[in-house]
Design a protein around this motif. Structure first.
Motif: not given
Length: 527
Positions: A28-29, A32, A36, A520, A523
């Motif tokens: 997951s990291r 993410r 980003e 993910i 955002k």
């Protein structure tokens, strides 16, 4: 055998739809970090480069800069796909006579080749092939990237400086390879404590135990500043080759200097009303195509895959693997071997996609760490059959035959980028997931949660025990079948990750049993 696992536990992953980008990865990291990059204006390729290096830090036993792999790239503005092969190859100075057969039967790792004296093709410096991951990322970035190479490596540098968090899952993975890691002084120093696996605080408390990855961090920081070819021609290359040769391996600076990944035309074909682009050549792409060709008229599409479809999947995969084993030389992988690869898929807001699979081959690769670089080295030599005269026999400078199968597909208004880790289990997963979308109209959530079978070249069909009784009966009518539960460890089936785009909206999912894997979304100011 009566299973010990709960029969009532239900595991699911939430799938989010968004008009923005999505990254699906086994950690997951890393996912993410890719999201980003997309939010900062990066292309899907930029995100994939950042994920590639980040996941090599947080999941170092599966892949890393000293490994290899392949990727499928979809370019929305061009309306076409590219295939990127960055597979490993044997060193030019490799001495085939150094790998005599021991006469002790089959080897004990991923492939049941005849056993080599001292497992020289499996463990240690003599198992190391020329790595391709860095140049593969560099080729994609040079052609399609928007963000600076330097910036894309910074998240991986930061992760390495943090150190690798030893949660329960990391401790379990390290424990599974403790004896092998103990055979290399530098691997033992990095991953073990007094020759044992790292401890965690306990099952009922929190722990922040970390493995020092600072040496790898320094290498990544240098690679960010010096550029990707330093890995093959500069200080990193010289240090890595010197380390391997000091431990008895064949990898040389000349091998590294002469390595170049290849950006190729894909293997493209129609299947019913769908279209697929996969890897050509010494990969599982041709085997995937052969499996779908067998399915073309084997069953009727509908709302859900039933007994007819699963019987067809089993027959198609057996047929495709029979052709692969006869002609390509990948002569059988132990069905009980642990998964030892990683996969991630990316879609950006413009519809560009990446499906990327990379590996060290065995879990922890050769179980050798280059002390000057802090990198775990691959054991790509194990991909070759040590017996002479076979299609895939060991030879100097030869490209390795890979099981990777990143897939780009288009069907019913959906475009998707799927792939998986899991060795020879990969093709089974890709065939079924692709059919779930193309033949039964599933979205990412439905496809990834649906139970599957595995057919990896042997007679046995491994079936998820949650499949309906009529499906299991249809399978048993033509094949020996064993049923098993879909669990966190070990994996009886491949570990997929994928993204899907429909009507301008993106989604993604990973293997539902993976405790680290996640999709993910990018955002934005409003999310």
């Amino acid at each position: 055998m009566i299973p010990s696992f709960s029969e009532t536990q239900v595991t699911r992953k939430t799938v989010i739809e968004t008009e923005y980008g999505v990254v699906a990865a086994q950690h997951s990291r890393a996912a993410r970090i890719g999201a980003e990059v997309l939010a900062a204006g990066g292309d899907a390729v930029d995100a994939a480069v950042a994920v590639s290096f980040a996941i090599g830090v947080v999941e170092p036993w599966m892949s890393g800069p000293a490994g290899g792999g392949a990727a499928m790239l979809w370019r929305a503005d061009e309306g076409r796909a590219y295939a990127l092969n960055y597979g490993m190859r044997a060193p030019q100075g490799l001495d085939v006579a150094h790998y005599p057969l021991s006469g002790e039967g089959k080897a004990g790792d991923l492939f049941p080749w005849e056993k080599v004296v001292d497992d020289r093709n499996v463990q240690g410096a003599t198992a190391i092939a020329v790595p391709g991951t860095v140049d593969g990322n560099a080729k994609a970035h040079a052609r399609f990237g928007r963000m600076p190479w330097h910036d894309l490596l910074q998240p991986a540098v930061a992760l390495a400086q943090e150190g690798l968090h030893v949660d329960w899952y990391a401790a379990l993975i390290i424990a599974s390879a403790t004896r092998a890691l103990a055979q290399d002084r530098d691997a033992a120093a990095l991953f073990l404590e007094d020759g044992q696996w790292p401890t965690i605080a306990g099952w009922t408390s929190l722990s922040d135990k970390r493995i020092d990855m600072s040496r790898m961090g320094a290498t990544l920081a240098h690679l960010a500043e010096a550029g990707p070819r330093d890995f093959y021609e500069g200080d990193i290359a010289a240090a890595m080759a010197a380390d391997v040769q000091s431990k008895g391996g064949f990898l040389s600076l000349e091998d590294l200097k002469s390595y170049h990944a290849e950006l190729l035309d894909p293997l493209s074909f129609d299947y019913r009303a769908a279209r697929f682009d996969v890897m050509p050549g010494l990969t599982a792409g041709p085997t995937f195509r052969d499996a779908l060709a067998h399915l073309e008229t084997a069953f009727t599409s509908g709302d859900q895959p039933g007994a007819e479809a699963f019987a067809a999947y089993a027959a198609a995969l057996k047929s495709a693997y029979a052709k692969r084993l006869a002609g390509m030389g990948d002569d059988g992988e132990d069905a009980n071997a642990p998964g030892c690869t990683t996969h991630f898929s990316v879609v950006d807001r413009h519809g560009n996609m990446v499906s990327q699979t990379q590996t060290l081959l065995s879990i922890f690769g050769s179980r050798v760490v280059s002390p000057q670089t802090g990198l775990l080295m691959n054991n790509g030599i194990m991909w070759f059959d040590p017996e002479p005269g076979k299609p895939n026999s060991l030879a100097p400078g030869k490209r390795c035959l890979m099981n990777v199968c990143p897939v780009l597909g288009e069907a019913g208004g959906k475009r998707f980028a799927f792939g998986a880790s899991g060795g020879r289990k990969i093709v089974s997963a890709m065939t079924q997931l692709s059919s779930f979308v193309a033949d039964f109209g599933m979205d990412a959530e439905a496809a990834f949660h649906h139970p599957r079978i595995d057919v990896s070249g042997g007679d046995m069909v491994v079936a998820d025990d949650s499949l309906p009784a009529d499906v299991l009966a249809a399978l048993r009518a033509s094949h020996p079948v064993t049923t098993t539960r879909r669990t966190v460890f070990p994996y009886a089936f491949a570990c997929p990750a994928g993204v899907l785009r429909q009507n301008g909206r993106n989604s993604g999912c990973t293997e539902i049993m993976s405790p680290w894997g996640d999709a993910i979304p990018e955002k934005t100011e409003t999310t």
